[in-house]
Design a protein around this motif. Structure first.
Motif, short mmCIF file in Angstrom:
data_model
loop_
_atom_site.label_atom_id
_atom_site.label_comp_id
_atom_site.label_asym_id
_atom_site.label_seq_id
_atom_site.Cartn_x
_atom_site.Cartn_y
_atom_site.Cartn_z
N ALA A 147 33.33 -24.80 -7.67
CA ALA A 147 34.21 -25.03 -6.40
C ALA A 147 33.69 -24.11 -5.34
O ALA A 147 33.80 -24.60 -4.15
CB ALA A 147 35.60 -24.31 -7.03
N ALA A 148 32.90 -22.98 -5.72
CA ALA A 148 32.48 -22.26 -4.73
C ALA A 148 31.06 -23.02 -3.74
O ALA A 148 31.37 -22.91 -2.46
CB ALA A 148 31.76 -20.89 -4.98
N LEU A 149 30.38 -23.72 -4.32
CA LEU A 149 29.40 -24.60 -3.76
C LEU A 149 30.26 -25.69 -2.65
O LEU A 149 29.48 -25.95 -1.66
CB LEU A 149 28.57 -25.30 -4.82
N ALA A 150 31.22 -26.38 -3.24
CA ALA A 150 31.91 -27.03 -2.30
C ALA A 150 32.47 -26.46 -1.09
O ALA A 150 32.50 -27.02 0.02
CB ALA A 150 33.19 -28.00 -3.19
N ALA A 151 33.14 -25.09 -1.46
CA ALA A 151 33.66 -24.55 -0.26
C ALA A 151 32.77 -23.85 0.67
O ALA A 151 32.96 -23.99 2.06
CB ALA A 151 34.63 -23.26 -0.83
N ALA A 152 31.48 -23.39 0.13
CA ALA A 152 30.42 -23.33 1.03
C ALA A 152 29.96 -24.36 2.01
O ALA A 152 29.62 -24.08 3.11
CB ALA A 152 29.18 -22.65 0.28
N LYS A 153 29.81 -25.49 1.38
CA LYS A 153 29.53 -26.94 2.02
C LYS A 153 30.64 -27.15 3.56
O LYS A 153 30.12 -27.35 4.38
CB LYS A 153 29.58 -28.08 1.32
N THR A 154 31.87 -26.70 3.05
CA THR A 154 32.76 -27.04 4.16
C THR A 154 32.75 -26.18 5.24
O THR A 154 32.68 -26.32 6.36
CB THR A 154 34.14 -26.80 3.33
N VAL A 155 32.47 -24.85 4.90
CA VAL A 155 32.35 -23.66 5.81
C VAL A 155 31.17 -23.88 6.63
O VAL A 155 30.96 -23.48 7.94
CB VAL A 155 32.26 -22.31 5.30
N LYS A 156 30.00 -24.11 5.92
CA LYS A 156 28.82 -24.31 6.61
C LYS A 156 28.80 -25.47 7.72
O LYS A 156 28.15 -25.44 8.80
CB LYS A 156 27.78 -24.71 5.83
N ALA A 157 29.46 -26.73 7.30
CA ALA A 157 29.64 -27.88 8.20
C ALA A 157 30.67 -27.24 9.78
O ALA A 157 30.02 -27.78 10.58
CB ALA A 157 30.28 -29.03 7.60
N LEU A 158 31.73 -26.48 9.22
CA LEU A 158 31.99 -26.04 10.50
C LEU A 158 31.37 -24.85 11.39
O LEU A 158 31.41 -24.97 12.51
CB LEU A 158 33.56 -25.12 10.01
N SER A 159 30.55 -24.35 10.60
CA SER A 159 29.67 -23.38 11.41
C SER A 159 28.59 -23.85 12.24
O SER A 159 28.21 -23.42 13.19
CB SER A 159 29.16 -22.47 10.42
N ARG A 160 28.38 -25.14 11.98
CA ARG A 160 27.36 -25.84 12.75
C ARG A 160 27.83 -25.90 14.16
O ARG A 160 27.00 -26.47 15.09
CB ARG A 160 26.91 -27.30 12.09
N GLN A 161 29.06 -26.03 14.37
CA GLN A 161 29.54 -26.13 15.71
C GLN A 161 29.20 -25.14 16.87
O GLN A 161 29.06 -25.39 17.96
CB GLN A 161 30.83 -26.35 15.65
N VAL A 162 28.58 -23.94 16.45
CA VAL A 162 28.01 -23.04 17.20
C VAL A 162 26.52 -22.99 17.38
O VAL A 162 25.67 -22.72 16.40
CB VAL A 162 28.43 -21.74 16.89
#
Length: 243
Positions: A92-107
């Motif tokens: 679950a943590a790896l899946a959550a990290a993927k989501t957060v990293k995708a959002l962070s790419r916006q900067v």
């Protein structure tokens, strides 16, 4: 504006003691909160246990319990907290990290996802219900340096993994990025990284030391001046009535 729809859950999974620890000991240049970050385009992150931010940025909103809404530009490191780590928690943590990293790419200013300027995502477990070898199998099979790049810190290994008094109390699972694009310099993991399992005799002290040191590397890599901060505020103006 409320920063979280479920702020009453703070502390349920053990994040409150760790949050108070960081709030007490972090240098004044850093701040630790629970809640969400928001991107300049208005995308809201999932609920995050601990967010370590550049304290020069204001909070966009704060609830009575201390949970907050922060600008993505300010985010340095994110911790997901587990009191007793299980195999399903690692997935679950790896899946959550993927989501957060995708959002962070916006900067775009953060740079490459495996660079020091990019926000870091860390799973931190007080104890482990799973054996270390099982956790390593899941972690190194699922993590991809180009997609997730999540570190995992276990403050207390499963008792069977520390049977002797001199054995390490806990440790860290980490993927070291490839040294270059040269195939000869790429490791065995899917993204070309190298698997690292590092034992720790003083895991909480090591975690705090690496957090503070790495945070300054992050800030140094970003090189955000006060002029840059002022410009960033304009990207989040929907939190203000200023025109």
């Amino acid at each position: 504006m409320a920063s979280s729809s479920n702020s009453q859950t703070i502390g349920r999974n053990g994040e409150l003691p760790f949050l108070k620890f960081l709030q007490r000991y972090l240098p004044f240049t850093l701040r630790a909160v629970s809640g969400h970050f928001i991107t300049p385009s208005g995308k809201l992150s999932p609920q995050l246990d601990i967010i370590v931010v550049d304290a020069r940025y204001p909070l966009l909103a704060e609830n009575d319990d201390g949970s907050a809404l922060v600008m993505l530009h300010s985010v340095i490191r994110i911790y997901e907290i587990k009191t007793n780590l299980k195999i399903k928690d690692m997935h679950a943590a790896l899946a959550a990290a993927k989501t957060v990293k995708a959002l962070s790419r916006q900067v775009a200013e953060f740079g490459d996802i495996d660079g020091f300027g990019f926000p870091q995502y860390v799973l931190c477990a007080y104890h482990s219900a799973a054996r270390l070898e099982s956790l390593k199998q899941v972690y190194f099979a699922d993590v991809d340096v180009d997609r997730v790049h999540m570190d995992a810190v276990i403050l207390r290994y499963h008792p069977s993994d520390r049977p002797g008094a001199d054995d390490a109390l806990g440790g860290e699972l980490h993927v070291e990025p490839p040294f270059s694009d040269d195939p000869a310099c790429r490791g065995p993991l899917p993204g070309g990284g190298y698997p690292v399992s590092r034992p720790m005799h003083t895991p909480l002290s090591d975690l705090y030391y690496s957090l503070v040191q790495d945070s300054y590397y992050v800030l140094g890599e970003r090189r955000f001046s006060f002029d840059a901060l002022g410009a960033h505020f304009n990207e989040y103006m929907n939190w203000s009535t200023a025109l």
